[in-house]
Structure formats: structure tokens, C-alpha cells
Design a protein around this motif. Structure first.
Motif, short mmCIF file in Angstrom:
data_model
loop_
_atom_site.label_atom_id
_atom_site.label_comp_id
_atom_site.label_asym_id
_atom_site.label_seq_id
_atom_site.Cartn_x
_atom_site.Cartn_y
_atom_site.Cartn_z
N MET A 81 0.62 -1.16 -0.10
CA MET A 81 0.17 0.06 0.03
C MET A 81 0.95 1.18 0.14
SD MET A 81 -3.14 0.90 2.72
CE MET A 81 -4.42 -0.46 1.98
N SER A 82 0.66 2.36 -0.79
CA SER A 82 1.28 3.34 -0.64
C SER A 82 0.47 4.79 -1.30
CB SER A 82 2.42 3.34 -2.01
OG SER A 82 3.13 4.36 -1.97
N PRO A 83 0.88 5.86 -0.81
CA PRO A 83 0.25 6.92 -1.23
C PRO A 83 0.75 7.61 -2.46
CG PRO A 83 1.84 7.72 0.16
CD PRO A 83 2.01 6.10 0.21
N LEU A 84 1.83 7.16 -3.07
CA LEU A 84 2.41 7.76 -4.29
C LEU A 84 3.33 6.62 -5.01
CD1 LEU A 84 4.59 11.19 -4.61
CD2 LEU A 84 4.52 9.11 -6.23
N VAL A 85 2.71 6.41 -6.32
CA VAL A 85 3.16 5.17 -7.07
C VAL A 85 3.31 5.57 -8.49
CG1 VAL A 85 2.40 2.84 -8.00
CG2 VAL A 85 1.61 3.65 -5.52
N PHE A 86 4.59 5.22 -8.98
CA PHE A 86 4.78 4.91 -10.49
C PHE A 86 4.57 3.70 -10.84
CE2 PHE A 86 7.55 9.06 -11.20
CZ PHE A 86 6.62 10.01 -10.84
N ALA A 87 3.94 3.80 -12.12
CA ALA A 87 4.19 2.49 -12.71
C ALA A 87 4.18 2.58 -14.28
CB ALA A 87 2.94 1.43 -12.46
N HIS A 88 5.02 1.58 -15.00
CA HIS A 88 5.20 1.66 -16.50
C HIS A 88 5.41 0.50 -16.99
CE1 HIS A 88 8.16 2.63 -19.75
NE2 HIS A 88 7.89 3.78 -19.62
N ILE A 89 5.10 0.34 -18.23
CA ILE A 89 4.81 -0.82 -19.06
C ILE A 89 5.81 -0.27 -20.28
CG2 ILE A 89 3.18 -2.18 -18.07
CD1 ILE A 89 1.28 -1.01 -20.27
N ARG A 90 6.79 -1.23 -20.85
CA ARG A 90 7.65 -0.78 -21.78
C ARG A 90 7.41 -1.32 -23.30
NH1 ARG A 90 13.77 -1.91 -22.89
NH2 ARG A 90 14.36 -0.13 -23.97
N ALA A 91 7.29 -0.82 -24.15
CA ALA A 91 7.83 -1.13 -25.34
C ALA A 91 9.15 -0.46 -26.16
CB ALA A 91 6.54 -0.73 -26.31
N SER A 92 9.90 -1.17 -26.07
CA SER A 92 11.22 -0.79 -26.57
C SER A 92 11.27 0.11 -28.16
CB SER A 92 12.33 -2.06 -26.93
OG SER A 92 13.69 -1.46 -27.12
N THR A 93 12.21 1.21 -28.07
CA THR A 93 12.36 1.89 -29.19
C THR A 93 13.50 1.40 -29.68
OG1 THR A 93 13.11 3.61 -28.09
CG2 THR A 93 10.87 3.63 -28.53
N GLY A 94 14.25 0.50 -29.42
CA GLY A 94 15.43 -0.10 -30.16
C GLY A 94 16.49 -0.73 -29.13
N THR A 95 16.69 -0.03 -27.98
CA THR A 95 17.26 -0.49 -26.91
C THR A 95 17.00 -1.89 -26.44
OG1 THR A 95 16.34 0.89 -25.25
CG2 THR A 95 18.32 1.49 -26.28
N ALA A 96 18.00 -2.61 -25.90
CA ALA A 96 17.66 -3.98 -25.41
C ALA A 96 16.75 -4.11 -24.35
CB ALA A 96 19.23 -4.45 -24.76
N VAL A 97 16.07 -5.25 -24.24
CA VAL A 97 15.07 -5.57 -23.59
C VAL A 97 15.93 -6.21 -22.18
CG1 VAL A 97 13.22 -7.15 -22.81
CG2 VAL A 97 13.20 -6.21 -24.91
N GLN A 98 16.15 -5.48 -20.97
CA GLN A 98 17.08 -5.79 -20.11
C GLN A 98 16.40 -4.91 -18.69
OE1 GLN A 98 20.59 -4.58 -21.80
NE2 GLN A 98 20.71 -3.02 -20.44
#
Length: 279
Positions: A81-98
């Protein structure tokens, strides 16, 4: 490109904002409506602040697999549980999936995430990296344009003046790009936080910037939708900034104008014009 959300307000379970909405970020990882790609499966990340620990440093969970079938994310979402959350889902623009290329990126108490690209980054990367302050350069772990943007902003005063630092970062990238024949280098929506406030930016050197929306004030939504339990449980200060709406709830979402940044903090939020500055 990518999809992201920033939540600030009443502490909630991650599950409430990541999984429960009809068009949640997890759903968007497979069925994005407004992104360049429908599927965003090149990794994900979640960052949050746990005030009860007595530290301002956020926790960050990042992985290279798709968010939609990650059992560890599903597990923690039902318990953290948190009062401040960042969340991100990635689609690479050419750099490695790591893992080191997954957002959000962290420095001390600061977090940063980005959707978009530096056009021609492979041409500009060395010069932009050289512009990063040497002690900060040693902290960069990945190979993305997004992480370089973050560390350039830190170099240019992010911790003292977030809007000014981001404007100077964009100005530097544009100047560098044009010197290398890249006419319109920057395409971005960016969110950055120090754990107390959230700054969100929408800008493109040319054309239409990537989509970005902010939630309507909670007190207004309660009047429109008195039957929605979530609205009864959160404070008037609760806000979401998202790459695309999490639901079709009428009146819930407002598009961030082009060349604009917004500030969200307890007791105050506002929109301002954004323009690059010389670095």
C-alpha cells in the motif's frame, strides 16, 4: 512506445490502481488504445514510497517480462500500500530488453519515467552522455534515451527546480540533435517525483506529443458518480496522471494540453506552459 501512470493521494493497494480498473495498466500492456503499439511487453516497473519505513527513498520493482503474466507483481500488488506510485509498461524503441532499461529510474528520493523517444539517439548518445555530470554518470546502468534524459535533468538542476531542469534538458537535446541533422529530436511524456510532488510533462519538438491525461477532481467526480465506491474512499487530494484513461467513466479524464506540464501535490495542483530553455 510505452504506457505509464502516476498516482498520488490516499494510500491504496497497488492492486487497486494496477489491476482493478476496466482498462488498467495491466490491460493496456496487451490492449493499448492510444499507444503507437497495441502491446507493451518489453518489461515493466513499479516504484512506490512507504512512509512508514522512515525513509524517503522509493522501492522499485522492475522485470524484463510482460506485466500481464508476472506472478511476483500480482503477489505484491495485493499486499503493498502506498500514497505515491509510479508504474510503467515498456515497448522498446530499439534498446535492449533488460532490467536496467525498465522504468521507473531512481536517484536518491527521485523517480523518473518516460514515454516517447529521442529521435536519432544512436547518433546523439555519446555527446549527451558526456554532458552528464561525472559523478552522476557512474550511476547510469542502462542504455536508454529515457535514462539519459533523467540524468541530464539531474545534472541541470532537477533537485532544485524540476520544471526548469526538464526544460533545459529538452533544450540541450534539441540543440544537440539539430547540430547532427536531426530536426525534431524530442517526443515525450515524462513523470518525475521526489515523493512529495509529481511533475508531469507533455511535449514534442514537432507534431503531436504522446497522449497524456489527468483525473478530474475527486469532489466533482463524487457528485457525478455517487455510486462509485473508490471515490468515497479516497481524499480530495487524490490524483492520477496516465498515458491513457483507465476507464470510460464519464467526466473522469482530461487531456493534458500540448507543450504543458502539471504539478500535483497535497492541497495544490496546477497546469503551466512548457517550453525548452537553453542549457
Amino acid at each position: 512506445m510505452c504506457r505509464w501512470l502516476a498516482y498520488s493521494g490516499t494510500p491504496v493497494l497497488l492492486d487497486t490502481i494496477l489491476y482493478k480498473p476496466a482498462h488498467s495498466l495491466i490491460d493496456q500492456s496487451l490492449h493499448s488504445r492510444l499507444g503507437v503499439e497495441t502491446t507493451n511487453g518489453d518489461g515493466f516497473g513499479v516504484g512506490w514510497y512507504a512512509r512508514e519505513t522512515g525513509t524517503d527513498t522509493p522501492a522499485v520493482l522492475r522485470d524484463v517480462g510482460p506485466a500481464w503474466n508476472n506472478r511476483n507483481l500480482r503477489e505484491i500488488a495485493q499486499h503493498v500500500m502506498s500514497p505515491l506510485v509510479f508504474a510503467h509498461i515498456r515497448a522498446s524503441t530499439g534498446t535492449a530488453v533488460q532490467q536496467t532499461n525498465c522504468h521507473p529510474f531512481r536517484h536518491g528520493r527521485w523517480m523518473w519515467m518516460h514515454n516517447g523517444s529521442i529521435v536519432g539517439f544512436h547518433q546523439l548518445r555519446r555527446e549527451l552522455c558526456v554532458a552528464v555530470e561525472p559523478s552522476l554518470f557512474l550511476e547510469m546502468e542502462g542504455t536508454t534515451d529515457s535514462e539519459v534524459m533523467f540524468f541530464l535533468a539531474l545534472t541541470l538542476g532537477l533537485e532544485e527546480d524540476p520544471p526548469g531542469a526538464v526544460a533545459r534538458m529538452v533544450g540541450l537535446v534539441e540543440r544537440t540533435g539539430r547540430a547532427h541533422g536531426v530536426a525534431d529530436p524530442v517526443q515525450m511524456t515524462v513523470a518525475v517525483t521526489d515523493g512529495r510532488a509529481v511533475w508531469a510533462f507533455r511535449y514534442a519538438s514537432a507534431g503531436i506529443a504522446r497522449s497524456l491525461f489527468y483525473s478530474t477532481r475527486v469532489e466533482s467526480l463524487r457528485a457525478l458518480h455517487p455510486d462509485v465506491s473508490f471515490l468515497q474512499e479516497v481524499s480530495d487530494d487524490t490524483r492520477l496522471v496516465v498515458s491513457e484513461p483507465l476507464s470510460d467513466l464519464p467526466g473522469a479524464w482530461n487531456e493534458v494540453p500540448e507543450h504543458t506540464y502539471g504539478v500535483v501535490r497535497v492541497g495544490h495542483d496546477s497546469l503551466h506552459t512548457f517550453a525548452p530553455l537553453p542549457a
